[in-house]
Design a protein around this motif. Sequence first.
Motif, PDB file in Angstrom:
ATOM      1  N   LEU A   1       0.723  -1.215  -0.007  1.00  0.00           N
ATOM      2  CA  LEU A   1       0.065  -0.096  -0.081  1.00  0.00           C
ATOM      3  C   LEU A   1       0.629   1.263   0.121  1.00  0.00           C
ATOM      4  CD1 LEU A   1      -2.976   0.656   0.035  1.00  0.00           C
ATOM      5  CD2 LEU A   1      -2.864   0.755   2.554  1.00  0.00           C
ATOM      6  N   CYS A   2       1.964   1.465   0.780  1.00  0.00           N
ATOM      7  CA  CYS A   2       2.627   2.467   1.019  1.00  0.00           C
ATOM      8  C   CYS A   2       4.066   2.081   0.245  1.00  0.00           C
ATOM      9  CB  CYS A   2       2.914   2.891   2.176  1.00  0.00           C
ATOM     10  SG  CYS A   2       3.745   1.700   3.514  1.00  0.00           S
ATOM     11  N   LYS A   3       4.311   1.049  -0.592  1.00  0.00           N
ATOM     12  CA  LYS A   3       5.598   0.619  -0.947  1.00  0.00           C
ATOM     13  C   LYS A   3       6.660   0.492  -0.254  1.00  0.00           C
ATOM     14  CE  LYS A   3       3.595   0.502  -5.217  1.00  0.00           C
ATOM     15  NZ  LYS A   3       2.165   1.027  -4.914  1.00  0.00           N
ATOM     16  N   GLY A   4       6.487   0.326   1.179  1.00  0.00           N
ATOM     17  CA  GLY A   4       7.533   0.184   2.253  1.00  0.00           C
ATOM     18  C   GLY A   4       8.250   1.262   2.482  1.00  0.00           C
ATOM     19  N   ALA A   5       7.477   2.633   2.183  1.00  0.00           N
ATOM     20  CA  ALA A   5       7.992   3.740   2.869  1.00  0.00           C
ATOM     21  C   ALA A   5       8.326   4.174   4.056  1.00  0.00           C
ATOM     22  CB  ALA A   5       7.217   5.087   1.961  1.00  0.00           C
ATOM     23  N   GLU A   6       9.227   3.674   4.616  1.00  0.00           N
ATOM     24  CA  GLU A   6       9.543   3.647   6.121  1.00  0.00           C
ATOM     25  C   GLU A   6       9.623   5.351   6.644  1.00  0.00           C
ATOM     26  OE1 GLU A   6      12.855   1.737   7.503  1.00  0.00           O
ATOM     27  OE2 GLU A   6      12.723  -0.087   5.959  1.00  0.00           O
TER      28      GLU A   6
ATOM     29  N   ALA B   1      -2.470  -0.421   6.115  1.00  0.00           N
ATOM     30  CA  ALA B   1      -1.963  -1.938   5.970  1.00  0.00           C
ATOM     31  C   ALA B   1      -0.677  -2.225   6.977  1.00  0.00           C
ATOM     32  CB  ALA B   1      -1.505  -2.176   4.538  1.00  0.00           C
ATOM     33  N   CYS B   2       0.182  -1.095   7.254  1.00  0.00           N
ATOM     34  CA  CYS B   2       1.372  -1.489   8.131  1.00  0.00           C
ATOM     35  C   CYS B   2       1.403  -0.587   9.064  1.00  0.00           C
ATOM     36  CB  CYS B   2       2.451  -1.380   7.226  1.00  0.00           C
ATOM     37  SG  CYS B   2       2.940   0.358   6.517  1.00  0.00           S
ATOM     38  N   GLY B   3       0.700   0.344   8.996  1.00  0.00           N
ATOM     39  CA  GLY B   3       0.551   1.422  10.395  1.00  0.00           C
ATOM     40  C   GLY B   3       1.738   2.273  10.123  1.00  0.00           C
ATOM     41  N   GLY B   4       2.318   2.308   8.982  1.00  0.00           N
ATOM     42  CA  GLY B   4       3.589   3.203   8.897  1.00  0.00           C
ATOM     43  C   GLY B   4       4.974   2.606   8.841  1.00  0.00           C
ATOM     44  N   SER B   5       4.998   1.321   9.441  1.00  0.00           N
ATOM     45  CA  SER B   5       6.150   0.626   9.366  1.00  0.00           C
ATOM     46  C   SER B   5       6.785   0.355   8.313  1.00  0.00           C
ATOM     47  CB  SER B   5       5.822  -0.542  10.184  1.00  0.00           C
ATOM     48  OG  SER B   5       5.359  -1.504   9.709  1.00  0.00           O
ATOM     49  N   GLY B   6       6.005   0.303   7.278  1.00  0.00           N
ATOM     50  CA  GLY B   6       6.781   0.021   5.695  1.00  0.00           C
ATOM     51  C   GLY B   6       6.633  -1.644   5.441  1.00  0.00           C
ATOM     52  N   THR B   7       6.527  -2.362   6.330  1.00  0.00           N
ATOM     53  CA  THR B   7       6.427  -3.844   6.338  1.00  0.00           C
ATOM     54  C   THR B   7       5.091  -4.327   6.933  1.00  0.00           C
ATOM     55  OG1 THR B   7       7.692  -4.397   8.281  1.00  0.00           O
ATOM     56  CG2 THR B   7       9.150  -3.991   5.942  1.00  0.00           C
TER      57      THR B   7
ATOM     58  N   ILE C   1      -8.945   0.153  -0.670  1.00  0.00           N
ATOM     59  CA  ILE C   1      -8.154  -0.777  -0.173  1.00  0.00           C
ATOM     60  C   ILE C   1      -8.736  -2.246  -0.445  1.00  0.00           C
ATOM     61  CG2 ILE C   1      -7.001  -1.551   1.950  1.00  0.00           C
ATOM     62  CD1 ILE C   1      -6.741   1.456   2.590  1.00  0.00           C
ATOM     63  N   CYS C   2      -7.808  -3.137  -0.654  1.00  0.00           N
ATOM     64  CA  CYS C   2      -8.253  -4.483  -0.871  1.00  0.00           C
ATOM     65  C   CYS C   2      -8.838  -5.000   0.498  1.00  0.00           C
ATOM     66  CB  CYS C   2      -7.170  -5.183  -1.370  1.00  0.00           C
ATOM     67  SG  CYS C   2      -7.212  -7.120  -1.464  1.00  0.00           S
ATOM     68  N   ARG C   3      -9.992  -5.575   0.664  1.00  0.00           N
ATOM     69  CA  ARG C   3     -10.492  -6.123   1.875  1.00  0.00           C
ATOM     70  C   ARG C   3      -9.681  -7.132   2.153  1.00  0.00           C
ATOM     71  NH1 ARG C   3     -16.877  -4.292   1.268  1.00  0.00           N
ATOM     72  NH2 ARG C   3     -16.587  -2.237   1.219  1.00  0.00           N
ATOM     73  N   ALA C   4      -9.189  -8.176   1.284  1.00  0.00           N
ATOM     74  CA  ALA C   4      -8.806  -9.296   1.708  1.00  0.00           C
ATOM     75  C   ALA C   4      -7.545  -9.401   2.366  1.00  0.00           C
ATOM     76  CB  ALA C   4      -8.600 -10.182   0.379  1.00  0.00           C
ATOM     77  N   CYS C   5      -6.641  -8.415   1.891  1.00  0.00           N
ATOM     78  CA  CYS C   5      -5.365  -8.160   2.368  1.00  0.00           C
ATOM     79  C   CYS C   5      -5.247  -7.259   3.360  1.00  0.00           C
ATOM     80  CB  CYS C   5      -4.274  -8.573   1.302  1.00  0.00           C
ATOM     81  SG  CYS C   5      -4.515  -7.064   0.293  1.00  0.00           S
ATOM     82  N   GLY C   6      -6.200  -6.041   3.695  1.00  0.00           N
ATOM     83  CA  GLY C   6      -5.958  -4.903   4.035  1.00  0.00           C
ATOM     84  C   GLY C   6      -5.350  -3.711   3.327  1.00  0.00           C
ATOM     85  N   GLY C   7      -4.829  -4.270   2.160  1.00  0.00           N
ATOM     86  CA  GLY C   7      -3.718  -3.541   1.596  1.00  0.00           C
ATOM     87  C   GLY C   7      -2.491  -3.822   1.570  1.00  0.00           C
ATOM     88  N   SER C   8      -2.018  -4.926   2.259  1.00  0.00           N
ATOM     89  CA  SER C   8      -0.480  -5.192   2.147  1.00  0.00           C
ATOM     90  C   SER C   8       0.033  -5.715   1.148  1.00  0.00           C
ATOM     91  CB  SER C   8      -0.375  -6.154   3.545  1.00  0.00           C
ATOM     92  OG  SER C   8      -1.024  -7.402   3.003  1.00  0.00           O
ATOM     93  N   GLY C   9      -1.124  -6.329   0.297  1.00  0.00           N
ATOM     94  CA  GLY C   9      -0.625  -7.030  -1.010  1.00  0.00           C
ATOM     95  C   GLY C   9      -0.333  -8.296  -0.857  1.00  0.00           C
ATOM     96  N   TRP C  10      -0.434  -8.957   0.191  1.00  0.00           N
ATOM     97  CA  TRP C  10       0.117 -10.211   0.506  1.00  0.00           C
ATOM     98  C   TRP C  10      -1.130 -11.056   1.251  1.00  0.00           C
ATOM     99  CZ3 TRP C  10       4.604 -11.419  -1.191  1.00  0.00           C
ATOM    100  CH2 TRP C  10       5.665 -10.324  -1.233  1.00  0.00           C
ATOM    101  N   ALA C  11      -1.091 -12.418   0.928  1.00  0.00           N
ATOM    102  CA  ALA C  11      -2.106 -13.376   1.303  1.00  0.00           C
ATOM    103  C   ALA C  11      -1.925 -13.682   2.876  1.00  0.00           C
ATOM    104  CB  ALA C  11      -1.969 -14.642   0.836  1.00  0.00           C
TER     105      ALA C  11
END
Length: 70
Positions: free
Chosen positions: A15-20, A29-35, A58-68
């Motif tokens: 969702l944020c492309k890992g922008a730490e 998706a990550c709360g700002g941690s990037g991962t 935002i994808c509801r299945a993964c919450g935006g993380s892009g991962w299963a």
Amino acid sequence: MLYIDTEYAPEICSLCKGAEHTEDRSCKACGGSGTVLVAQPARNCPLCSGAGCLGTEICRACGGSGWALF
Ligand SMILES: [Zn+2]
Ligand SMILES: [Zn+2]
């Protein structure tokens, strides 16, 4: 020592492309941690194919993380 079969490892948040150091700490998706912690072996979310979003939502299945997650 015994562990459950599923192991988790941090993967880049789609969702944020890992922008730490993004100023946007509200990444849903990550709360700002990037991962995000993803069950290994990591698989792309089947619904959004790893994009983290469907159109503008935002994808509801993964919450935006892009991962299963499971
Ligand atoms: Zn994120
Ligand atoms: Zn998804």
